[in-house]
Motif scaffolding. Structure first.
Motif, PDB file in Angstrom:
ATOM      1  N   ALA A 131     -25.722  25.082  26.809  1.00 25.33           N
ATOM      2  CA  ALA A 131     -26.422  23.924  27.710  1.00 25.33           C
ATOM      3  C   ALA A 131     -24.528  24.025  28.998  1.00 25.33           C
ATOM      4  CB  ALA A 131     -25.623  22.427  27.270  1.00 25.33           C
ATOM      5  N   SER A 132     -24.572  24.139  30.273  1.00 26.58           N
ATOM      6  CA  SER A 132     -24.077  24.369  31.154  1.00 26.58           C
ATOM      7  C   SER A 132     -23.094  23.747  31.810  1.00 26.58           C
ATOM      8  CB  SER A 132     -25.195  25.098  32.235  1.00 26.58           C
ATOM      9  OG  SER A 132     -25.973  26.028  31.924  1.00 26.58           O
ATOM     10  N   ASN A 133     -23.447  22.431  31.802  1.00 21.18           N
ATOM     11  CA  ASN A 133     -21.334  21.707  32.209  1.00 21.18           C
ATOM     12  C   ASN A 133     -21.665  20.412  30.735  1.00 21.18           C
ATOM     13  OD1 ASN A 133     -23.586  19.880  32.703  1.00 21.18           O
ATOM     14  ND2 ASN A 133     -22.283  19.270  34.768  1.00 21.18           N
ATOM     15  N   ASP A 134     -20.412  19.971  30.601  1.00 19.33           N
ATOM     16  CA  ASP A 134     -19.909  19.213  29.431  1.00 19.33           C
ATOM     17  C   ASP A 134     -20.795  17.487  30.004  1.00 19.33           C
ATOM     18  OD1 ASP A 134     -18.106  20.526  28.618  1.00 19.33           O
ATOM     19  OD2 ASP A 134     -16.436  19.276  29.236  1.00 19.33           O
ATOM     20  N   GLY A 135     -21.171  17.225  31.321  1.00 12.23           N
ATOM     21  CA  GLY A 135     -22.277  15.965  31.247  1.00 12.23           C
ATOM     22  C   GLY A 135     -23.730  16.310  30.318  1.00 12.23           C
ATOM     23  N   THR A 136     -24.031  17.267  30.567  1.00  7.53           N
ATOM     24  CA  THR A 136     -25.621  18.106  30.195  1.00  7.53           C
ATOM     25  C   THR A 136     -25.524  17.985  28.977  1.00  7.53           C
ATOM     26  OG1 THR A 136     -25.402  19.810  31.353  1.00  7.53           O
ATOM     27  CG2 THR A 136     -26.776  19.074  32.407  1.00  7.53           C
ATOM     28  N   ALA A 137     -24.318  18.008  28.612  1.00  7.70           N
ATOM     29  CA  ALA A 137     -24.123  19.198  27.090  1.00  7.70           C
ATOM     30  C   ALA A 137     -23.536  17.211  26.430  1.00  7.70           C
ATOM     31  CB  ALA A 137     -22.752  19.940  26.778  1.00  7.70           C
ATOM     32  N   LEU A 138     -23.461  16.612  26.678  1.00  2.00           N
ATOM     33  CA  LEU A 138     -23.261  15.415  26.393  1.00  2.00           C
ATOM     34  C   LEU A 138     -24.292  14.314  25.743  1.00  2.00           C
ATOM     35  CD1 LEU A 138     -18.999  14.484  27.370  1.00  2.00           C
ATOM     36  CD2 LEU A 138     -20.037  15.259  24.854  1.00  2.00           C
ATOM     37  N   GLY A 139     -25.140  14.895  26.806  1.00  2.00           N
ATOM     38  CA  GLY A 139     -26.329  14.278  26.673  1.00  2.00           C
ATOM     39  C   GLY A 139     -27.435  14.812  25.570  1.00  2.00           C
ATOM     40  N   ALA A 140     -27.133  15.974  25.650  1.00  7.01           N
ATOM     41  CA  ALA A 140     -27.868  16.822  24.730  1.00  7.01           C
ATOM     42  C   ALA A 140     -27.327  16.490  23.451  1.00  7.01           C
ATOM     43  CB  ALA A 140     -28.461  17.949  24.439  1.00  7.01           C
ATOM     44  N   LEU A 141     -25.999  16.045  23.210  1.00  7.71           N
ATOM     45  CA  LEU A 141     -25.438  15.942  21.990  1.00  7.71           C
ATOM     46  C   LEU A 141     -26.466  14.570  21.967  1.00  7.71           C
ATOM     47  CD1 LEU A 141     -22.013  17.145  22.401  1.00  7.71           C
ATOM     48  CD2 LEU A 141     -23.623  17.551  19.953  1.00  7.71           C
ATOM     49  N   GLN A 142     -26.478  14.046  22.377  1.00 12.17           N
ATOM     50  CA  GLN A 142     -27.131  12.494  22.329  1.00 12.17           C
ATOM     51  C   GLN A 142     -28.429  12.543  21.198  1.00 12.17           C
ATOM     52  OE1 GLN A 142     -26.291   9.654  25.303  1.00 12.17           O
ATOM     53  NE2 GLN A 142     -28.658   8.338  24.386  1.00 12.17           N
ATOM     54  N   ALA A 143     -29.092  13.041  21.681  1.00  7.51           N
ATOM     55  CA  ALA A 143     -30.792  13.697  21.318  1.00  7.51           C
ATOM     56  C   ALA A 143     -30.591  14.478  19.900  1.00  7.51           C
ATOM     57  CB  ALA A 143     -31.314  14.351  22.248  1.00  7.51           C
ATOM     58  N   LEU A 144     -29.164  14.979  20.243  1.00  8.29           N
ATOM     59  CA  LEU A 144     -29.066  16.193  18.649  1.00  8.29           C
ATOM     60  C   LEU A 144     -28.590  15.182  17.545  1.00  8.29           C
ATOM     61  CD1 LEU A 144     -27.393  19.465  19.959  1.00  8.29           C
ATOM     62  CD2 LEU A 144     -29.686  19.201  18.452  1.00  8.29           C
ATOM     63  N   LYS A 145     -27.437  14.743  17.703  1.00  8.22           N
ATOM     64  CA  LYS A 145     -27.163  13.423  17.060  1.00  8.22           C
ATOM     65  C   LYS A 145     -28.306  12.408  15.697  1.00  8.22           C
ATOM     66  CE  LYS A 145     -23.060  11.344  18.271  1.00  8.22           C
ATOM     67  NZ  LYS A 145     -21.920  11.505  18.827  1.00  8.22           N
TER      68      LYS A 145
END
Length: 388
Positions: free
Chosen positions: A255-269
């Protein structure tokens, strides 16, 4: 009859003299006379000369992205310390509004405008108008695709992408990945906003790591999405859809920045995959670094805005004074990977640092970029390093 009228006229004249005498002030003292003369010579408030301060404009795409408001406060303070009047505006991701705000700053007399562009193509229109009016535009962190800009300053965005992909592949231990037993590692690419040229350069850096691994059969790209406006909420939805389409069969996410990564992490979690699937970010935000020390986000990229904002202020100061900054020329084709674009722009790029759990304390906390208590929020005391 004539005599009667004359008597009346004389009476009226006497009355007028008495009235005038009553309304006439007593003779002023010398001091009073001097004060009255000074008051008469002073212009009315509305006729006072305008402020002689030079005006500098700050135009932001949005304040939803954590770093932008911090940089607005920093640049405003530095500019005001130098004696400039500062105009600041935030466009809330509205391309037309941002162009209108830039035009308005020019109308108000801004000699230099620092622009964080929502759309690097669309902002070129406002830049052309500003340049025609004699105002200088500095493209801050995000390229505006126009040879009319006076400067473009940013971090090395290709290096950002390179460090993201490198960090994720190291966390995956791709060199020791058993292709025979597991097949190629399944990788999701999540780019930034397609209207931000930085996202293109970041992707170039990512692919310097990923493409050779694809060619070697070590990994395969199972999804490739771009996140409009770098929006974390959109990243959640995109990742949810990706996971549904591939049956949660994913080994890594670039992922390309912290905001989008943390969003993706929410789905992964939600699928029990947070901390299992390596994922990258950018900006070394407080939340991103906290996620790293929790073992969820694998890597972020530290870009020290405390160096970029003062650089922008220094350049604005030089341009406002009619000086020529010492910058390196790059072609727009080089900067955009688009050979159809012509012209050159003066640039300066600052270095970046890959941040993982191993060095987040030294790079981010000890440098006071992020607060210790924010980075180690919800971490048991026994697992925390000492406060610096």
């Amino acid at each position: 009859m004539f005599r009667s009228k004359s008597i009346k006229l004389i009476g009226l004249l006497v009355l007028a003299v008495m009235v005038i005498g009553a309304c006439t002030p007593a003779a002023a003292t010398p001091a009073e006379a001097e004060a009255m003369e000074a008051e008469a010579e002073a212009p009315a408030a509305e006729e006072m000369a305008p402020s002689e301060k030079t005006i500098i404009g700050l135009s932001f795409s949005d304040f939803a992205t954590e770093r932008w408001k911090n940089e607005e406060v920093l640049m405003r303070g530095l500019l005001e310390d130098k004696g400039y009047e500062v105009l600041s505006a935030e466009a809330n991701h509205d391309v037309k509004l941002q162009n209108d705000q830039i035009d308005n700053m020019v109308t108000q007399g801004a000699s230099v405008i620092i622009v964080i562009a929502e759309d690097g193509d669309a902002a070129a229109t406002a830049v052309a108008s500003a340049a025609k009016a004699g105002a200088k535009v500095i493209a801050y962190d995000r390229l505006i695709k126009s040879p009319d800009i006076a400067a473009y300053i940013s971090f090395n965005n290709v290096a950002v992408g390179y460090n993201q992909a490198d960090g994720v592949m190291k966390a995956l231990d791709v060199e020791n990945w058993d292709v025979a037993a597991n097949g190629p590692a399944r990788v999701v690419k999540m780019g930034g906003s397609p209207t931000d040229n930085n996202a293109i350069l970041v992707r170039q850096g990512q692919d310097e790591i990923l493409d050779p691994l694809v060619e070697a059969g070590k990994i395969e790209i199972v999804a490739d999405q771009w996140v409009d406006n770098w929006d974390a909420a959109k990243a959640v939805t995109l990742m949810e859809n990706i996971l549904a389409s591939i049956g949660n069969d994913v080994d890594a996410v670039v992922a390309s920045n912290d905001g989008t990564a943390l969003g993706a992490l929410q789905a992964l979690k939600a699928q029990g995959l947070a901390g299992v699937v390596p994922i990258s970010g950018q900006d070394a935000t407080a939340d991103g670094c906290n996620s790293i020390v929790k073992g969820e986000l694998s890597v972020t990229v530290f870009k020290d805005i405390r160096e970029l904002s003062p650089l922008a202020v220094e350049l604005a100061d030089q341009l406002a004074k009619g000086e020529t900054p010492d910058l390196e020329m790059y072609t727009l084709a080089e900067l955009t990977l688009n050979d159809a674009l012509t012209g050159e722009v003066p640039c300066k790029f600052l270095p970046v640092v890959q941040v993982t759990k191993d060095n987040v304390y030294d790079v981010v906390v000890k440098s006071d970029f992020q607060a210790y208590d924010e980075v180690y929020r919800d971490i048991p005391d026994a697992e925390k390093p000492p406060k610096p």
